[in-house]
Design an enzyme around this catalytic site. Structure first.
Site, short mmCIF file in Angstrom:
data_model
loop_
_atom_site.label_atom_id
_atom_site.label_comp_id
_atom_site.label_asym_id
_atom_site.label_seq_id
_atom_site.Cartn_x
_atom_site.Cartn_y
_atom_site.Cartn_z
N ASN A 65 52.79 29.82 41.70
CA ASN A 65 52.39 30.59 40.52
C ASN A 65 51.81 29.69 39.44
OD1 ASN A 65 53.24 33.00 41.64
ND2 ASN A 65 55.12 33.14 40.45
N ARG A 424 39.42 37.31 44.16
CA ARG A 424 39.60 35.87 43.96
C ARG A 424 40.59 35.25 44.92
NH1 ARG A 424 38.06 34.02 38.80
NH2 ARG A 424 38.68 36.08 38.07
N HIS A 454 38.76 47.66 42.85
CA HIS A 454 40.16 47.30 43.04
C HIS A 454 40.99 48.48 43.52
CE1 HIS A 454 44.26 46.05 41.45
NE2 HIS A 454 43.91 44.99 42.15
#
Length: 705
Positions: A65, A424, A454
């Site tokens: 992360n 991405r 999306h």
């Protein structure tokens, strides 16, 4: 673990909406809020009650992360600063101030991350017979086979790169682990610097023959460091230090209607490898001269340097998680087939089931394979199905969903697939799928210029009794069988004619030149989601002012959009009870007197990644429930095609109401957000109920009933 998409909104200049009667300090900083989310992930690794390898897993997730945060968010802020874009964020901080605070907070978290590993998890692993050793800890008997392993498996793939007037400083790839090596010429006495890349196609932790029941591992960089003399014969190796670079990994594709988007994207992906460095990680024992050289050659500042005690790149702990030690992991959970989709021991006909009423699937508790995936596979094999239309944002490497679509096309059905190739970090995989689908005869499109697609939508058109009937799925998560086992998501399977008509119109917009912006049962961004939500928030405020019952419940990954937040503040001032479950970033300040007294914000972080988005409103006695792909962020509401579908089946509404009520219950283990932006673990006075364990229990009970 799939990438956390809340990281991936490009940094843009935002204009804080009107609301002159609202205080200027009403927003929390989104970057610091995300770092707080990662701190909650780290807290799971600190929990001594959690199974040990699960703690190691959360250390790995935290590391990944943080890598992504620097690659995208910090990189974006640095780009703004370098361009002289000093416009402040909604909370009043300019890029320089934000970067300074991010530096302080990320260093605190990196130090805590290393401390948890070195002082808690690593010693506990050793007690359980999983040791991570250093070269100096090994006996002669243990070292002997490692010499041969190095010669046969590692040495051939190493390439030492000298740095001198004839050899410029080498390119250091992003996220690669490297050794900075110091060597001395025994004749001249001159010292030289060289770089050795730790290969990423060899496992990070090398098994060591321990001679007992324990499993011992040696970090690969330790093995290389012990054999550096073989790489520099005739030279004296005087020292070596591990380092790691994080680079800007953003890709900006200039979308030109006259250029092939695939070719433009592939060109930009090649450029991404050479993005500027945004972070340099080194050990705490790094030689000051080596550090100075790295800072200079990589063109970073002292603020970009993070000194890490112990091992760099703990994302490699995933390798240890693969150990066959079930007693050190969570009890395995097997998703169950939704009861509406099974008849006795046999799979039910999904089309027949949907003709009887909508089905809400809740992953990972309800199996993706026996619901959404089987819906696609049944449609591909059914001779009465004429067409399948689907959006694909991210899917797994070995995708049965893509295989089914290819089968459908080869069977002569019309198959339309919108592949979002600019998702991405999944760009290469999506380009691969797009070309495979095209070769099979599918109609592949890439969406609308300037917008990412999306939404998670699937439409099946079937011939039934001389007429066409449409079946649909709209979900909150990707069509990815792998993440469907670890991400919490919701999906609606329906034969509702209005939903089918709306999806037909939406696909016509995505594949053609339609400019439709209004729908029957959908809110569709970029035109309809924010407007639809604001309208409903305002309606609840009007009811509250009139003394009528009102409430708002929302579950999302992130709440950042200033217009949405300001309207929630106004609704709170009207007295509307507002409960928000926000996994990651929240820029709203709850519980502020005179501003947000009736707003409560909590975060649930656990075994599964909470990923579903649900919006619910009292609706004047007729509650409205919406689910879909949109988070309350600028990118979702302004620069993406997103969908929220209104859930109208009473049985499904009741299921959603139960899920929201339990997520917001006072006894559930969670983190509560305070007015000052501090997250507090709750309940404070007693152990809380784990919502995910409760849902797993309910699933097991349902499947054995």
């Amino acid at each position: 673990m799939e990438i956390d998409e809340t990281l991936l909104e490009p940094v843009t200049v935002t204009v804080v909406p009107g609301g002159s009667d609202l205080p200027e300090d009403r927003f929390l900083n989104r970057e610091l809020s995300w770092l707080d989310f990662n701190a909650r992930v780290l807290a799971l690794a600190e929990d001594p009650a959690a199974p040990l390898l699960e703690r190691a897993k959360f250390l790995a997730i935290f590391a990944s992360n943080l890598d992504e945060f620097f690659m995208v968010r910090v990189a974006g802020l640095k780009r703004r600063q370098s361009m002289g874009l000093g416009v402040r964020s909604p909370d009043g901080l300019g890029p320089r101030e934000q970067l300074a605070r991010i530096t302080r907070r990320s260093r605190e978290l990196a130090a805590a991350h290393s401390r948890v590993f070195l002082e808690q998890v690593r010693p506990a692993l050793a007690e359980e017979g999983i040791r991570i050793a250093l070269w100096r800890d090994l006996t002669t008997e243990q070292r002997t086979p490692l010499h041969e392993y190095f010669r046969s498996q590692v040495f051939p793939v190493l390439t030492p790169l000298a740095v001198d007037p004839a050899h410029p400083f080498p390119y250091i790839s992003g996220l690669s682990l490297n050794l900075a090596v110091l060597v001395r010429d025994p004749v001249s006495g001159a010292e030289h610097f060289a770089r050795v890349k730790v290969p990423n196609n060899v496992k990070r932790f090398v098994p060591v023959q321990s001679g007992d029941d324990a499993t011992t591992y040696l970090p690969l960089e330790e093995l290389i460091g012990a054999h550096l003399q073989q790489l520099f014969p005739g030279q004296e190796v005087t020292g070596h230090h591990a380092f790691r670079v994080t680079r800007n990994a953003d890709v900006e594709v200039e979308e030109d209607r006259d250029e092939d988007l695939l070719q433009a994207l592939e060109r930009e992906l090649a450029r991404r490898r050479f993005g500027p460095a945004v972070r340099l990680e080194v050990g705490t024992d790094v030689d000051p001269h080596v550090l100075d050289l790295l800072v200079r050659e990589l063109d970073v500042t002292d603020d970009d340097v993070v000194q890490v005690p112990g091992l760099l790149d703990l994302s490699s702990l995933w390798q240890l998680y693969d150990e066959d030690r079930p007693e050190l992991k969570d009890e395995p959970f097997v998703p169950a087939t939704h009861p509406r989709l099974i008849e006795g021991e046999q799979a039910a006909d999904i089309f027949a089931a949907l003709r009887e009423g909508d089905v809400l699937v809740h992953h990972p508790y309800d199996s993706f394979a026996t619901s959404v995936q089987r819906f696609i596979e049944q449609a591909a094999a059914d001779p009465q199905v004429l067409a399948i239309k689907q959006t694909l944002y991210r899917t797994s490497g070995d995708s049965p969903v893509v295989d089914a679509l290819i089968d459908a096309a080869e069977a002569g059905k019309q198959v339309v697939v919108l592949v979002e190739i600019t998702a991405r970090f999944d760009e290469q995989a999506n380009i691969k799928w797009a070309r495979a689908l095209e070769r099979a005869g599918c109609h592949v499109v890439y969406g609308l210029v300037g917008l990412k697609t999306h939404c998670k939508t699937l439409l099946v058109v079937r011939q039934e009794k001389g007429a066409l009937r449409r079946y649909a799925h709209i979900g909150t998560g990707n069509y990815n069988p792998k993440t469907a086992r670890t991400y919490e998501d919701l999906g609606l399977l329906t034969a509702d004619p209005e939903v089918g008509a709306d999806l037909t119109d939406l696909f016509n917009t995505l594949t053609g030149y339609s400019r439709q912006t209004s729908y029957r049962t959908l809110m569709v961004a970029p035109h309809g989601v924010r407007a639809g939500l604001l309208q409903r928030i305002d309606a609840e405020a009007e009811r509250a002012w009139a003394g009528e019952p009102s409430w708002i419940h929302m579950k999302a990954n992130s709440i950042v959009d200033e217009q949405i937040i300001d309207r929630l503040y106004h609704a709170s001032r009207a007295g509307v009870p507002i409960d928000l479950v926000v996994r990651g970033i929240c820029a709203l300040r709850p519980g502020v007197p005179g501003l947000s007294e009736s707003i409560r914000v909590r975060s649930i972080v656990g075994r599964f990644l909470e990923h579903s988005r649900v919006m619910a409103f009292a609706g004047g006695g007729t509650p409205e429930y919406w689910l879909g792909s949109a988070d309350l962020m600028h990118r979702n509401l302004d620069r993406r095609v997103e969908t929220l579908v209104r859930v109208q089946d009473p049985a499904v509404q009741a299921q959603l109401a139960w899920v929201l009520d339990r997520a917001m219950a006072p006894d559930i283990f969670r983190w509560d957000l305070g007015p000052d932006g501090t997250w507090t673990r709750m309940p404070a006075d007693r152990p809380g109920q784990d919502l995910q364990l409760e849902l797993m229990r309910r699933t097991r009970e349902r499947s054995t009933a």
